[in-house]
Design an enzyme around this catalytic site. Structure first.
Site, PDB file in Angstrom:
ATOM      1  N   HIS A  50      -2.596   3.345   7.938  1.00 33.28           N
ATOM      2  CA  HIS A  50      -2.510   4.078   6.674  1.00 33.28           C
ATOM      3  C   HIS A  50      -1.640   5.300   6.906  1.00 33.28           C
ATOM      4  CE1 HIS A  50      -3.615   6.294   3.036  1.00 33.28           C
ATOM      5  NE2 HIS A  50      -3.650   7.351   3.824  1.00 33.28           N
ATOM      6  N   PHE A  66     -10.423  -4.139  -5.139  1.00 36.70           N
ATOM      7  CA  PHE A  66     -10.464  -4.311  -3.682  1.00 36.70           C
ATOM      8  C   PHE A  66     -11.236  -3.200  -2.969  1.00 36.70           C
ATOM      9  CE2 PHE A  66      -6.411  -2.211  -4.793  1.00 36.70           C
ATOM     10  CZ  PHE A  66      -6.494  -1.041  -4.031  1.00 36.70           C
ATOM     11  N   GLU A  72      -5.719  14.676   2.774  1.00 42.04           N
ATOM     12  CA  GLU A  72      -6.180  13.729   3.790  1.00 42.04           C
ATOM     13  C   GLU A  72      -6.326  14.395   5.165  1.00 42.04           C
ATOM     14  OE1 GLU A  72      -3.497  10.399   3.570  1.00 42.04           O
ATOM     15  OE2 GLU A  72      -4.261   9.788   1.596  1.00 42.04           O
ATOM     16  N   ASN A  92      -4.167  -4.093   7.318  1.00 39.09           N
ATOM     17  CA  ASN A  92      -2.720  -3.858   7.417  1.00 39.09           C
ATOM     18  C   ASN A  92      -2.342  -2.796   8.453  1.00 39.09           C
ATOM     19  OD1 ASN A  92      -3.568  -1.678   5.940  1.00 39.09           O
ATOM     20  ND2 ASN A  92      -2.016  -1.852   4.343  1.00 39.09           N
ATOM     21  N   THR A 114       2.949  -1.924   2.076  1.00 40.83           N
ATOM     22  CA  THR A 114       1.487  -2.070   2.171  1.00 40.83           C
ATOM     23  C   THR A 114       1.091  -3.506   2.500  1.00 40.83           C
ATOM     24  OG1 THR A 114       1.239  -0.325   0.521  1.00 40.83           O
ATOM     25  CG2 THR A 114      -0.677  -1.711   0.910  1.00 40.83           C
ATOM     26  N   LYS A 160      -5.870   1.522  11.884  1.00 42.06           N
ATOM     27  CA  LYS A 160      -7.047   0.867  11.294  1.00 42.06           C
ATOM     28  C   LYS A 160      -7.749  -0.055  12.298  1.00 42.06           C
ATOM     29  CE  LYS A 160      -5.291   1.077   6.531  1.00 42.06           C
ATOM     30  NZ  LYS A 160      -5.186   0.334   5.246  1.00 42.06           N
ATOM     31  N   TYR A 193     -10.967   7.080   0.291  1.00 45.75           N
ATOM     32  CA  TYR A 193     -10.250   6.217  -0.651  1.00 45.75           C
ATOM     33  C   TYR A 193     -10.774   6.367  -2.082  1.00 45.75           C
ATOM     34  CZ  TYR A 193      -7.776   3.693   3.086  1.00 45.75           C
ATOM     35  OH  TYR A 193      -6.949   3.342   4.122  1.00 45.75           O
ATOM     36  N   ARG A 237       6.153   6.484   6.439  1.00 42.57           N
ATOM     37  CA  ARG A 237       6.082   5.348   5.512  1.00 42.57           C
ATOM     38  C   ARG A 237       7.158   4.308   5.832  1.00 42.57           C
ATOM     39  NH1 ARG A 237       2.395   5.758   1.774  1.00 42.57           N
ATOM     40  NH2 ARG A 237       3.376   4.405   0.249  1.00 42.57           N
TER      41      ARG A 237
HETATM   42  P1  CMP Z   1      -3.731   1.997   2.449  1.00 41.37           P
HETATM   43  O1  CMP Z   1      -2.375   2.580   2.525  1.00 41.37           O
HETATM   44  O2  CMP Z   1      -4.685   2.375   3.526  1.00 41.37           O
HETATM   45  O3  CMP Z   1      -4.378   2.399   1.027  1.00 41.37           O
HETATM   46  C1  CMP Z   1      -5.353   1.600   0.385  1.00 41.37           C
HETATM   47  C2  CMP Z   1      -5.522   0.249   1.021  1.00 41.37           C
HETATM   48  O4  CMP Z   1      -6.125  -0.731   0.206  1.00 41.37           O
HETATM   49  C3  CMP Z   1      -4.163  -0.312   1.357  1.00 41.37           C
HETATM   50  O5  CMP Z   1      -3.610   0.402   2.436  1.00 41.37           O
HETATM   51  C4  CMP Z   1      -4.509  -1.780   1.615  1.00 41.37           C
HETATM   52  O6  CMP Z   1      -4.907  -2.016   2.953  1.00 41.37           O
HETATM   53  C5  CMP Z   1      -5.744  -2.007   0.729  1.00 41.37           C
HETATM   54  N1  CMP Z   1      -5.467  -2.924  -0.374  1.00 41.37           N
HETATM   55  C6  CMP Z   1      -6.071  -4.111  -0.578  1.00 41.37           C
HETATM   56  N2  CMP Z   1      -5.615  -4.712  -1.690  1.00 41.37           N
HETATM   57  C7  CMP Z   1      -4.671  -3.884  -2.205  1.00 41.37           C
HETATM   58  C8  CMP Z   1      -3.824  -3.952  -3.365  1.00 41.37           C
HETATM   59  N3  CMP Z   1      -3.837  -4.990  -4.194  1.00 41.37           N
HETATM   60  N4  CMP Z   1      -2.975  -2.908  -3.581  1.00 41.37           N
HETATM   61  C9  CMP Z   1      -2.945  -1.842  -2.757  1.00 41.37           C
HETATM   62  N5  CMP Z   1      -3.737  -1.737  -1.650  1.00 41.37           N
HETATM   63  C10 CMP Z   1      -4.586  -2.741  -1.381  1.00 41.37           C
END
Ligand code: CMP
Length: 140
Positions: free
Chosen positions: A116, A58, A127, A113, A92, A10, A50, A86
């Site tokens: 992904h 969010f 994906e 974070n 996450t 990211k 997404y 994972r």
């Molecule tokens: P990712 O695995 O890329 O999938 C969706 C993304 O939304 C997740 O990582 C986080 O970076 C972001 N995100 C922000 N807030 C939340 C939340 N409350 N729960 C899950 N994902 C979140």
């Protein structure tokens, strides 16, 4: 079994110059990069990726973040690749990520974070096809 999974480094991790360190973790864990490219996502491309989160509070911030700078998308291949990736990523939320995981080491917030990874075989298939044509994947 041998699987493929989609990985995205990211914008926060790209900005930290951590592309190489993150890919090294995949390779050291026995995953092979069979496709990779750097992209600057726009709202449509990030929002479509997404789409399952469209109604979540969010979503807008997520799309804003994912379009804030370049990302590196890859297809990783290997034994049990989806679960292995994972494990390497960690939870996450980096605050809950186990020590030594990518998110524990490179990320501070749940929004930014670092990486992904596909969460199931079905998402991996969708994906991978979302970012790569069959002719862009190079089995080894
Ligand atoms: P990712 O695995 O890329 O999938 C969706 C993304 O939304 C997740 O990582 C986080 O970076 C972001 N995100 C922000 N807030 C939340 C939340 N409350 N729960 C899950 N994902 C979140």
């Amino acid at each position: 079994a041998t699987e493929r999974t989609l990985s995205i480094i990211k914008p926060d991790a790209v900005a930290k110059n951590a592309i190489g360190e993150i890919i090294a973790r995949f390779e050291k864990a026995g995953l092979q990069v069979v496709a990779a490219k750097m992209l600057k996502l726009d709202d449509d491309k990030a929002g479509g990726f997404y789409a399952e989160h469209k109604e979540r509070p969010f979503f807008k911030d997520l799309v804003g973040f994912m379009t804030s700078g370049p990302v590196v998308v890859q297809v990783l291949e290997g034994d049990d690749a989806i679960a292995k990736n994972r494990e390497l990523m960690g939870a996450t939320n980096p605050k809950e990520a186990a020590p030594g995981t990518i998110r524990a080491d490179f990320a501070e917030t749940i929004d930014a974070n670092a990486v992904h990874g596909s969460d199931s075989a079905e998402s991996a298939e969708r994906e991978i096809a979302y970012f790569f044509g069959a002719d862009e994947i190079c089995p080894r």
